[in-house]
Design an enzyme around this catalytic site. Sequence first.
Site: not given
Length: 117
Positions: A54, A74, A99, A22
């Site tokens: 935005y 996190e 995810k 990853e």
Amino acid sequence: MQDIVFIEGLHTKAVIGVYEWEKVIWQELVFDIEMEHDNRVPAANDDIHKTLDYEAISNAIKGFCKEHQFELIETLAERLCALLIDRFGLTTITMTLRKPGAVPSARAVGVKIRRSA
């Protein structure tokens, strides 16, 4: 409580994860952001300079994800909330970070956090 300005379903890519494989690939992330903001102020004079931008916030999220690498979503959520609070003068933000594909049998996994200045 103030009004809510939101960005929903913002897709971006990041290098994120605990496994070695990853740490060398880009993975998709999806953000839903809710920001408390008093909309009476910009609405009173139809003044874009007194509202939340935005596009600038979306670009800040995408840029942060491209420039930083974390093992945990996190950690990404915590650091990104702190950045957005500081950069855009937010009082409170709620962030849902997904995810997709992290667990093959689930549509997505993720975290939802709420932080205040």
